[in-house]
Enzyme design. Structure first.
Site, PDB file in Angstrom:
ATOM      1  N   LYS A  15       0.857  -1.192   0.000  1.00  0.00           N
ATOM      2  CA  LYS A  15       0.000   0.000   0.000  1.00  0.00           C
ATOM      3  C   LYS A  15       0.888   1.235   0.000  1.00  0.00           C
ATOM      4  O   LYS A  15       1.683   1.444   0.916  1.00  0.00           O
ATOM      5  CB  LYS A  15      -0.900   0.012   1.229  1.00  0.00           C
TER       6      LYS A  15
ATOM      7  N   ASP B 239      -2.562  10.722   3.121  1.00  0.00           N
ATOM      8  CA  ASP B 239      -3.963  10.356   3.314  1.00  0.00           C
ATOM      9  C   ASP B 239      -4.680  11.438   4.103  1.00  0.00           C
ATOM     10  O   ASP B 239      -4.579  11.515   5.329  1.00  0.00           O
ATOM     11  CB  ASP B 239      -4.051   9.015   4.059  1.00  0.00           C
TER      12      ASP B 239
ATOM     13  N   LYS C  25     -10.025  13.688   7.563  1.00  0.00           N
ATOM     14  CA  LYS C  25      -9.532  13.445   8.910  1.00  0.00           C
ATOM     15  C   LYS C  25      -9.508  14.759   9.695  1.00  0.00           C
ATOM     16  O   LYS C  25      -9.534  15.850   9.132  1.00  0.00           O
ATOM     17  CB  LYS C  25      -8.113  12.871   8.855  1.00  0.00           C
TER      18      LYS C  25
ATOM     19  N   ASP D 115       1.536   6.690   5.593  1.00  0.00           N
ATOM     20  CA  ASP D 115       0.555   5.721   5.108  1.00  0.00           C
ATOM     21  C   ASP D 115       1.050   4.919   3.910  1.00  0.00           C
ATOM     22  O   ASP D 115       0.322   4.084   3.388  1.00  0.00           O
ATOM     23  CB  ASP D 115      -0.751   6.441   4.754  1.00  0.00           C
TER      24      ASP D 115
ATOM     25  N   ASP E  50     -12.139   7.346   3.611  1.00  0.00           N
ATOM     26  CA  ASP E  50     -10.932   7.218   4.428  1.00  0.00           C
ATOM     27  C   ASP E  50     -10.553   5.755   4.657  1.00  0.00           C
ATOM     28  O   ASP E  50      -9.592   5.466   5.369  1.00  0.00           O
ATOM     29  CB  ASP E  50     -11.131   7.914   5.782  1.00  0.00           C
TER      30      ASP E  50
ATOM     31  N   GLU F 189      -9.388   3.775   2.231  1.00  0.00           N
ATOM     32  CA  GLU F 189      -8.934   3.684   0.835  1.00  0.00           C
ATOM     33  C   GLU F 189      -7.873   2.623   0.615  1.00  0.00           C
ATOM     34  O   GLU F 189      -7.693   2.142  -0.501  1.00  0.00           O
ATOM     35  CB  GLU F 189      -8.407   5.056   0.370  1.00  0.00           C
TER      36      GLU F 189
ATOM     37  N   ARG G 148      -7.545  -0.533   1.526  1.00  0.00           N
ATOM     38  CA  ARG G 148      -8.044  -1.844   1.085  1.00  0.00           C
ATOM     39  C   ARG G 148      -8.499  -1.813  -0.368  1.00  0.00           C
ATOM     40  O   ARG G 148      -8.456  -2.829  -1.064  1.00  0.00           O
ATOM     41  CB  ARG G 148      -9.193  -2.267   2.001  1.00  0.00           C
TER      42      ARG G 148
END
Length: 613
Positions: A376, A381, A388, A399, A458, A460, A462
């Site tokens: 990933k 993010d 957020k 992230d 949020d 994202e 997966r």
């Protein structure tokens, strides 16, 4: 204080101001504490015989790796931002003789054996410290706990005269529980970070004993020396004690850290393959740490891809391809495309393929199945339109830690010429806010062909991983293991903590293999609940095949996030799938840890990594 008749107290300098300050803060006990940290019990002969001029000898011990500077010989604490720190490995008499500081670390029981070998001191250290100095240091260590002892000693030996030398003994627990590395690699890294001077040549000697490979230890210790910084150096206006003859400050001079590995008898380990594995693992960790620490203005998706290109441009065993921007949409990678389409830099799927050279293949391994690594790589993010909070958004440059970990492991595996084909898929995107950003309530089509209703932009990670896992399981017939790694959920910290990644595996055998790989590599992991048939209802949607976020956040949501990815595995795939959620162990104290590099090297069977040669 109970002292032997032949012992006395050697005091270091301590001002009355320090005493008064300590007394005011802590009372009588504070004064006693301040005083007792200022001496070491040494025999008179160790001073009279070993020094013809006044030599400051000071020592102190602390618990849990917390050290305190105590004398006029000031040693600056290790700067985590040191960009000029070089790491070297293996036996080296030249480094040994040039070192200004020596650190010896290991289990306390092993350190005792080393200290008792007084006839080997010159061979190990390059000089001959008095045995009673080291014995006193050892006695100050605290039982079965991580602790340290430091001393400045005169250097006497066959080499040319040298200034007083800083020696440190660092001990880790003799025994640990079953879910920790036997050498307490996390504690070892913390102790070295605290004890290591900020400049000069430092010789670190690690007692790895007989059964423990050196490369996982090297990977753990490399975390103590991160690379990335944007700090500006301060120019000294006037000459100080740290200036050279020309008045230039030496604060930014290069620091050299040299690692020597010892067995339980104090013998230096010299196996070339093991030293190469140690070097490759350390470089992989430092690469991963640098990427995680780099801020998103600099590490864009485009810059990340260029990093990959630069790493392997001169390596004929590695090929690289990219699917970028609108091409993702055209080819059906709706997950990666929609997550990254709102950013100024385009999303992309980077595919690196390593084909081992013929000279490393044998009759036993030439038919080995391939392994696919998926990372990933959300370079930042914001949470997207499900934005957020101010506090929650800070640190989201981390992230992309999953992609950094698998890239570092892939690079090290390539350097070690691992005898099996390895593919690496990096899902690079920025989850940004803008007029083109994906919206909650949008329905996207992923590479698996399944539709997903967005109920949380949020969640994202997966989504992008699902596209890459679908790609790997659909197109790579020779692959029998897909490993995806990600800083996926905050729930992972609740499930398995800050030091153990949470893992999901589609077979019990693979689950056990991953746990063993974690223990061997020091990248610890622990199984999450695996029950897709019980948890899939969390993603029920009225208008699509599934939603992307759970309905009930208290129902094993870390496992649910992994099962979402699993749901996109191609039906024709019959191999293993391992999901690694490393949101907790991926960072520590706002720095990347390089988590994942060691785990990857262990899983792919990199030569020399997790087995002694």
């Amino acid at each position: 204080l109970k002292l032997k008749p032949s012992q006395n107290i050697i005091w270091s300098t301590m001002t009355m101001t320090q005493l008064r300050r300590s007394s005011a803060k802590r009372g009588t006990y504070g004064t006693i504490y301040a005083l007792t940290t200022m001496f070491v019990m040494l025999s008179k002969s160790s001073i009279l015989l070993r020094s013809s001029s006044p030599v400051l000898v000071s020592a102190f011990s602390t618990n849990k790796g917390v050290s305190t500077s105590i004398n006029s010989h000031r040693f600056a604490s290790t700067q985590l931002s040191a960009t000029t720190t070089s790491l070297t490995f293996g036996p080296s008499a030249d480094i040994r003789d040039k070192a200004t500081s020596t650190i010896v670390i290991g289990r306390q029981s092993t350190l005792k054996t080393l200290i008792d070998k007084t006839d080997a001191y010159v061979t190990l250290f390059g000089f001959r410290p008095h045995p009673e100095i080291l014995s006193s240091m050892y006695e100050s260590l605290h039982g079965n706990a991580a602790s340290t002892s430091h001393v400045i000693v005169p250097t006497v030996g066959p080499a040319a005269p040298r200034p007083p030398h800083r020696m440190s003994l660092l001990s880790v627990k003799n025994k640990v529980t079953r879910n920790n590395h036997p050498l307490s690699l996390h504690a070892m890294s913390d102790l070295v970070r605290s004890a290591c001077p900020s400049k000069g040549t430092v010789h670190i000697m690690i007692c790895v004993e007989e059964e423990f490979p050196v490369a996982p230890v090297a990977a753990a210790l490399a975390r103590a020396f991160p690379v990335f910084t944007k700090k500006t150096s301060k120019n000294c206006k006037k000459k100080s004690n740290h200036d050279d003859e020309d008045g230039e400050s030496k604060e930014n001079e290069e620091r050299l850290i040299h690692f020597t590995f010892l067995d339980s008898e104090g013998r230096v380990l010299k196996n070339d393959l093991e030293m190469q594995a140690a070097k490759a693992a350390a470089e992989g960790v430092r690469l991963a740490c640098r990427l995680v620490d780099t801020h998103p203005e600099e590490l864009t998706t485009t810059a990340f891809a260029q990093e990959c290109r630069t790493l392997f441009e001169n390596d004929e065993t590695v090929t690289m391809e990219e699917i970028v921007g609108e091409e993702l949409k055209e080819k059906g990678y709706g997950g990666i495309y929609n997550v990254g389409k709102g950013a100024t830099e385009p999303p992309r799927l980077v595919i690196l393929t390593y084909d081992p050279p013929n000279d490393v293949l044998t009759d036993e391994n030439k038919d080995a199945s391939s392994i696919t690594l998926v990372g990933k790589g959300i370079v930042y993010d914001t949470g997207g339109l499900a934005i957020k909070s101010r506090v929650g958004m800070c640190g989201m440059k981390h992230d992309m830690g999953g992609s950094a970990g698998v890239l570092g492991g892939f690079m090290a595996a390539v350097q070690l010429r691992t005898p099996r084909k390895i593919r690496l898929l990096l899902c690079l995107a920025e989850n940004a806010i803008g007029p083109n950003a994906v919206r909650n309530d949008d329905i996207i089509t992923q590479y698996s062909g399944k539709t997903v209703e967005i109920n949380n932009s949020d969640a994202e990670g997966r989504i992008v991983l699902s596209d890459a896992v679908a790609h790997a399981t659909k197109h790579y017939d020779d692959c029998d293991l897909v490993v995806d790694m990600a800083t996926l959920t905050g729930a992972q910290l609740i499930s398995t903590g800050r030091m153990h990644a949470g893992i999901l595996a589609n077979t019990e055998e693979l689950e056990q293999r991953a746990v063993k790989a974690g223990l061997a590599s020091g990248d610890l992991c622990y199984p999450l609940l695996y029950a897709p048939e019980l948890l899939k209802k969390e993603f029920n949607s009225k208008v699509a095949d599934m939603k992307n976020s759970v309905k009930d956040r208290s129902n094993a949501q870390c496992s649910c996030a992994g099962h979402f990815i699993e749901n996109h595995i191609d039906p024709s795939y019959e191999g293993g799938w391992l999901h690694v959620d490393m949101a907790g162990p991926g960072t520590k104290a706002e720095r990347g840890t390089g988590y994942g590099v060691g785990l990857v090297l262990s899983l792919v069977g990199a030569p020399g990594f997790d087995k002694r040669s």
